[in-house]
Write a protein that holds these residues in place. Structure first.
Motif, short mmCIF file in Angstrom:
data_model
loop_
_atom_site.label_atom_id
_atom_site.label_comp_id
_atom_site.label_asym_id
_atom_site.label_seq_id
_atom_site.Cartn_x
_atom_site.Cartn_y
_atom_site.Cartn_z
N LEU B 135 0.83 -1.21 0.00
CA LEU B 135 0.00 0.00 0.00
C LEU B 135 0.87 1.26 0.00
CD1 LEU B 135 -2.80 1.32 0.11
CD2 LEU B 135 -2.74 1.08 2.59
N ALA B 136 1.96 1.24 0.76
CA ALA B 136 2.83 2.42 0.84
C ALA B 136 3.37 2.81 -0.53
CB ALA B 136 3.98 2.16 1.81
N ILE B 137 3.77 1.82 -1.30
CA ILE B 137 4.29 2.11 -2.65
C ILE B 137 3.18 2.70 -3.50
CG2 ILE B 137 5.23 1.09 -4.77
CD1 ILE B 137 6.73 -0.95 -3.00
N ARG B 138 1.97 2.16 -3.38
CA ARG B 138 0.85 2.71 -4.15
C ARG B 138 0.54 4.13 -3.72
NH1 ARG B 138 -3.83 -1.31 -3.34
NH2 ARG B 138 -4.79 -0.22 -5.07
N VAL B 139 0.61 4.41 -2.43
CA VAL B 139 0.37 5.78 -1.94
C VAL B 139 1.46 6.71 -2.48
CG1 VAL B 139 0.25 7.25 0.10
CG2 VAL B 139 -0.90 5.03 0.12
N ALA B 140 2.71 6.26 -2.42
CA ALA B 140 3.83 7.07 -2.92
C ALA B 140 3.59 7.44 -4.39
CB ALA B 140 5.14 6.30 -2.78
N ARG B 141 3.11 6.48 -5.14
CA ARG B 141 2.87 6.72 -6.57
C ARG B 141 1.71 7.70 -6.78
NH1 ARG B 141 4.11 0.62 -9.04
NH2 ARG B 141 6.36 0.92 -8.95
N ALA B 142 0.64 7.51 -6.01
CA ALA B 142 -0.51 8.40 -6.15
C ALA B 142 -0.13 9.83 -5.77
CB ALA B 142 -1.67 7.91 -5.28
N TYR B 143 0.68 9.97 -4.74
CA TYR B 143 1.04 11.31 -4.26
C TYR B 143 2.04 12.00 -5.17
CZ TYR B 143 2.79 14.98 -1.15
OH TYR B 143 3.16 16.18 -0.61
N ARG B 217 9.57 8.62 -13.63
CA ARG B 217 9.50 9.67 -12.62
C ARG B 217 9.66 9.07 -11.23
NH1 ARG B 217 4.52 13.98 -12.52
NH2 ARG B 217 4.93 14.84 -10.44
N PHE B 218 10.40 9.76 -10.41
CA PHE B 218 10.72 9.29 -9.06
C PHE B 218 9.49 9.37 -8.15
CE2 PHE B 218 12.90 10.66 -4.89
CZ PHE B 218 13.15 9.36 -4.49
N ALA B 219 9.22 8.30 -7.44
CA ALA B 219 8.09 8.29 -6.49
C ALA B 219 8.57 8.29 -5.04
CB ALA B 219 7.21 7.06 -6.73
N GLY B 220 9.60 7.53 -4.74
CA GLY B 220 10.01 7.51 -3.34
C GLY B 220 11.15 6.56 -3.03
N PHE B 221 11.64 6.71 -1.82
CA PHE B 221 12.73 5.90 -1.29
C PHE B 221 12.16 5.09 -0.13
CE2 PHE B 221 16.42 6.09 1.90
CZ PHE B 221 17.05 4.96 1.38
N LEU B 222 12.30 3.77 -0.23
CA LEU B 222 11.74 2.85 0.75
C LEU B 222 12.90 2.16 1.46
CD1 LEU B 222 9.59 0.92 2.00
CD2 LEU B 222 9.53 -0.30 -0.17
N ALA B 223 13.01 2.40 2.76
CA ALA B 223 14.15 1.80 3.47
C ALA B 223 13.81 1.51 4.92
CB ALA B 223 15.35 2.73 3.41
N ASP B 224 14.42 0.47 5.39
CA ASP B 224 14.41 0.10 6.79
C ASP B 224 15.66 0.78 7.37
OD1 ASP B 224 15.67 -1.35 8.88
OD2 ASP B 224 15.72 -3.20 7.73
#
Lengths: 446, 446
Positions: B135-143, B217-224
């Motif tokens: 879901l987080a990746i989908r939200v990042a893309r939508a935003y 296009r850049f959407a986000g950085f996902l990291a632990d």
């Protein structure tokens, strides 16, 4: 092709729609608005604040009792003591993952695979139906070498990115994947001049040909055999066989999404697909499997699963853990010991007959159909045109709520009442439901 | 670019590898082979058959006691009575979904949002960390309007189709999504001649530029923030700040995957990212949240979440149900009442110090690092070249198992022992672990 429309949550609302509510409801809806993401919707214009459940009944904060005619998660009954105790016992002992040996997952796998056709002989476990369908599509792709997935016009298969892209029921806000193709649902209420089996098989063949013309190789057909989101369309037993044959002849696999019809729900068999005498390549499960404990499964033909398992690692941390397996095993035991499959068949048939007396009485009741305790009650503006009456369905749902009967709607136009109570629903509950419907229709219907 | 390699389950085996085992183990591994999909792997050449857990200890079927130095699901301790009781109580009352009003989800949301930066002010609930990251990746893309996601070289973010495509740790069998770009992990053991913060921010910028050159296009950085799968790399507090700034300056969002470092694990703070003084746009949770009950969450800035929630329906049937919220609330309460964050800091520091005495003693222990009770113990063939010693790590894991200490490995070469016990781990347990390691290294190491 029918225009895609949103059937999800036709009678659900965001918190900000709440107005003219009592203080308690107001306070809770406001808190939701401040704390939760806006995706959260509530059923009813006057939402229900539930605090207790038992069997087929729910109680709100004021002690008012409701008849649950909607929730198949608490499939064997809300707070069934057998599940409560099995979970409590296992939680006190151990709850870890499948990288250590444990009997629970093996005992359950034997139990559940004893209910499937012999060819379906391997089990995997996840936590939600979405996770099961997400994996099923990936397995279908690995096995077939294709990517194209066929689903019905208003299908709903999950909340993950992959399954959302194969869930037209989510509406136009959620784009379908470019590899998803839609077939019209086998709406036997409207398609009464065709051989449903031939017609449906042809529709699937058309989409296979269409995707191949677009350079997309066919991977599989994913369907819930009672076509729940499409409006609860059981069809005659066996009609699905030709469709599954077409899928196999064209190199695809058939994924039976049993999140809705499985676990004795349809009465005639333990699994929904079994009514049709077909053997799925993959069976996915979810909601009713653990009676509320998040557990889901993917049951498959070993050779189909191997195409995926041999190359792609898959590990689901909570999937198949001892507590979820204990819950799932308790559910199976109760279905067997309480004879819930036969109960669903018998009580479902009585309920269907009673609901058909309303069809005789009110012109607006176009069709009443079902299998076991899974019934679609379709409202139309006119019996000849069969034009859907969404407004009436919504009013009726709200009126049922006032009569303390909880249910919701389905279908592309949201005009079909989805009656899917816990299997604890008794013949004695029929009067409450049918009486409330009768009063509602007398006031609102024709 | 470093070659992708499989770090998942470096010390896990399929059932068919079982040989020379005792009867009970043989019987169970054979049953697994017949019943479960081949994806199921077991830890150890001589798998462990667990039947009971309490606190930081586990017991096998013969009554042998093990020290658990690996499982962060039972984060506050195996079978913690507070969670057992909270779940039991709620299961007897009610367990239904979020389309009805319930206090539990609101009370928990208040509790958990009180631990986050003020900007992170909305909660959503799922069942697994995979579902939260999907879901987080989908939200990042939508935003963001973009699709490109950056993760580290050996990151693991989930089992769904979308998250698997952003999980290089799964190895070459699982292709990465075309929109996924990798940055090397901030391996401060090897990168000791650079400013880690500058270097890491530059690596991220390179990938943003690279994807833009490719029309993505850049959407986000996902990291632990502790880079668990990359080998447990806490780095100096604050080093992540520049990377997050680069992400924001380039229109992307930062998703802090707190499945591993969250819930008091790192000792210095409740959340792993908090060590770095950064404010994530989205926080995802999973494993430790319900101490074994499948519950996960997505906490986000309201405006980021709104971009998704306003257009795309999302409903997770089990997510946020009263039982999972009761379990999660009990976990928070125990962390607070038992002072587990401070406990993790203090006991983690003592453990780290003891492990460093082994580093002084054995040349093959190249580095020992950690935050709280999350420690990486890195084995090398040579301190100058820092060449990873995977074979030694695997032998050591098996030898620890024989000494009844359960743990596993991490990192691109599988040469780093991942020491991540339940927070119930006590100073008194240090001797068992360190003694076993000492004996193992004396026999195998240099």
């Amino acid at each position: 092709m029918v225009t895609r429309s949103t059937i999800m949550d036709t009678n659900s609302f965001r918190a900000e729609h709440a107005a003219g509510l009592d203080k308690d409801t107001m306070r809770l809806t406001e808190r939701r608005g401040h704390l939760l993401g806006a995706s959260y919707r509530l059923f009813y214009r006057r939402p229900v604040h539930l605090v207790r459940g038992r069997g087929q009944y729910l109680w709100d904060a004021e002690g008012t009792k409701y008849l649950d005619v909607y929730n198949n998660v608490a499939s064997i009954g809300h707070c069934h003591p057998a599940v409560v105790e099995a979970v409590h016992e296992q939680m006190q002992l151990l709850n870890t993952h499948t990288r250590y040996l444990h009997e629970g997952i093996l005992d359950y796998s034997e139990s559940i695979l004893a209910t499937t056709p012999a060819e379906v002989n391997r089990a995997m476990y996840m936590c939600t139906g979405s996770e099961a369908n997400d994996l099923a599509i990936r397995v279908a792709r690995a096995y077939s070498g294709g990517t194209g997935i066929i689903v019905t016009q208003e299908a709903y298969h999950g909340t993950s990115d992959l399954t959302s892209g194969a869930s037209p029921a989510l509406g136009s806000g959620q784009p379908l994947a470019p590899t998803t193709r839609l077939v019209p649902a086998p709406d036997h209420y409207r398609l009464n001049d065709v051989d449903l089996g031939d017609w449906f098989a042809q529709e699937i063949k058309k989409q296979i040909d269409g995707m191949q013309a677009d350079g997309i190789r066919f991977a599989g057909f994913l369907a819930d055999s009672i076509f729940s989101s499409d409006g609860v369309l059981p069809g005659d037993a066996g009609f699905l066989k030709k469709a599954v044959d077409v899928v196999h002849r064209n190199g695809g696999i058939f994924i039976a999404d049993e999140v809705q019809p499985g676990f004795a729900r349809t009465g005639e068999a333990f699994w929904g697909f079994a009514r049709h005498g077909v053997v799925p390549d993959i069976i996915t499960t979810g909601k009713p499997m653990g009676n509320g404990i998040p557990v889901s499964g993917l049951l498959a033909r070993g050779e189909v699963l191997a195409a995926f398992s041999d190359s792609i690692p898959y590990f689901n941390t909570f999937g198949g853990n001892p507590v979820s397996m204990a819950a799932a095993q308790a559910v199976l035991k109760v279905i067997h010991e309480e004879g819930l499959q036969e109960h669903s068949r018998v009580v479902g048939a009585r309920l269907l007959a009673e609901l058909r007396t309303l069809q005789d009485k009110y012109e607006c009741v176009g069709d009443v159909r079902g299998a076991g305790l899974f019934i679609g009650f379709e409202l139309v503006t006119d019996r000849n045109s069969k034009a859907p009456d969404k407004a009436l369905a919504l009013q009726l749902i709200e009126m049922l709520r006032d009569e303390r009967v909880l249910t919701s709607v389905a279908g592309p136009y949201g005009n079909i009442l989805k009656l899917r109570p816990p299997l604890a629903f008794q013949a004695a509950d029929i009067d409450w439901l049918v009486g409330a419907l009768d009063r509602g229709l007398a006031r609102l219907g024709r």
